[in-house]
Motif scaffolding. Sequence first.
Motif, PDB file in Angstrom:
ATOM      1  N   GLY A 103       8.785   4.585  -0.299  1.00 19.66           N
ATOM      2  CA  GLY A 103       8.118   3.935   0.829  1.00 19.66           C
ATOM      3  C   GLY A 103       7.975   4.884   1.998  1.00 19.66           C
ATOM      4  N   ALA A 104       6.742   5.042   2.495  1.00 14.05           N
ATOM      5  CA  ALA A 104       6.468   5.986   3.579  1.00 14.05           C
ATOM      6  C   ALA A 104       6.162   5.275   4.890  1.00 14.05           C
ATOM      7  N   ASP A 143       4.885   6.675  -2.137  1.00 17.05           N
ATOM      8  CA  ASP A 143       4.365   5.383  -1.703  1.00 17.05           C
ATOM      9  C   ASP A 143       3.229   4.989  -2.634  1.00 17.05           C
ATOM     10  N   ARG A 189       0.801   3.102  -1.961  1.00 18.71           N
ATOM     11  CA  ARG A 189      -0.466   3.080  -1.236  1.00 18.71           C
ATOM     12  C   ARG A 189      -1.007   4.500  -1.094  1.00 18.71           C
ATOM     13  N   GLY A 237       2.981   2.950   6.055  1.00 15.87           N
ATOM     14  CA  GLY A 237       3.196   1.543   5.720  1.00 15.87           C
ATOM     15  C   GLY A 237       2.189   0.653   6.419  1.00 15.87           C
ATOM     16  N   LEU A 275       1.451  10.215  -2.669  1.00 13.02           N
ATOM     17  CA  LEU A 275       0.862   8.908  -2.406  1.00 13.02           C
ATOM     18  C   LEU A 275       0.181   8.370  -3.657  1.00 13.02           C
TER      19      LEU A 275
END
Length: 378
Positions: free
Chosen positions: A9-10, A32, A34, A39, A212
């Motif tokens: 998670g970034a 991440d 995404r 986030g 990512l």
Amino acid sequence: MAYDFLVVGAGFAGAVCAERLARAGKKVLVIDKRPHIGGNAFDCRDEHGVLIHPYGPHIFHTNSKRIFEYLSQFTHWRFYEHRVRAIVEGEAYPIPINRTTINRLYGLDLSEGEVEAFLEKAREPRDPVRTSEDVVLNSVGRDLCDKFFRGYTRKQWGLDLSELSAGVAARIPTRTNDDDRYFGDSFQFMPAEGYTAMFEKMLSSPLIEVRLGVDLDTVKETERWDHMIYTGPIDAFFDYRFGKLPYRSLRFEHSHLPTCDQFQETGTINYPNDHAYTRITEFKHLTGQVHPGTSLVKEYPQAEGDPYYPVPRPENEALFKRYEALAAACTDVTFVGRLAQYRYYNMDQVVGAALKTAENILARDTSAARVAESAVAG
């Protein structure tokens, strides 16, 4: 390749932990799912050149000098005090409720002391205070509750005030003066170049690698690390062993008005009783950007979709505690953040939790190293 830490998670929790660990000389891989860092605080320019928040407005505020000074390493700031109006029966009133709200709503001209007496007479004392309905009725009484809070809560959470824990409504103050700022914190600013630029600086260490569009299962097959910091939904990490934790999601409807310099008087307008959306935010208020047009977002709460808000109810907290017990048994994984800790955190609270998490991890590493050195010396 081997890493000291994998950070999943970034967003704020992951980026702060990664920055602190890299600062201490640790090699960190941040992933991440995404395609971007930051986030839900990620921001970018839309196709019209207006800086927007794709996941809804994020306004930074804190009473912690330490947290503000920490983030100040990665950004300059733009002073900004957020103001919100609520549309009730076609008129716009300051929210949180203050002296102006009450005087305009009821056609009065009360002083601060008289507003305090007015609220004392209107309130319905509740003891004990268990639910958000108890909080609101205990503070402002039934009429103000029904006009400003009940409908908004029903849309936002899909639940009545009486079905939510007290902490939700307790976040919103009631004022007897004319202070119409949404937040009362000592530090109220926006990153001058935006949140994404701030995150880029936080993650700029040569000891941090960012990937990512990558999920945890993929990385498990190719990489090695000594310790994981997980910031995603805690129930997903354990494959929903005890069932899914309830989250509230949002759908965002973005729009642009090319020839409108300003659409509304404040950054956000709430609609507690009208429309399917809860609020409209106009981003230029938040950023101070000069542009001939303006970009807006409407927020539509919904049950399904990406998890945004843990639903604060006693039975959900009990379910989380079962997952928390599993997490406590994972000596090689640390859980931090809104989703991992199932907490309705503000951004500064996430930063604070992440700073503490990194400090604890580094302290354990230092202690373990000393034990190892002692054993070798012995």
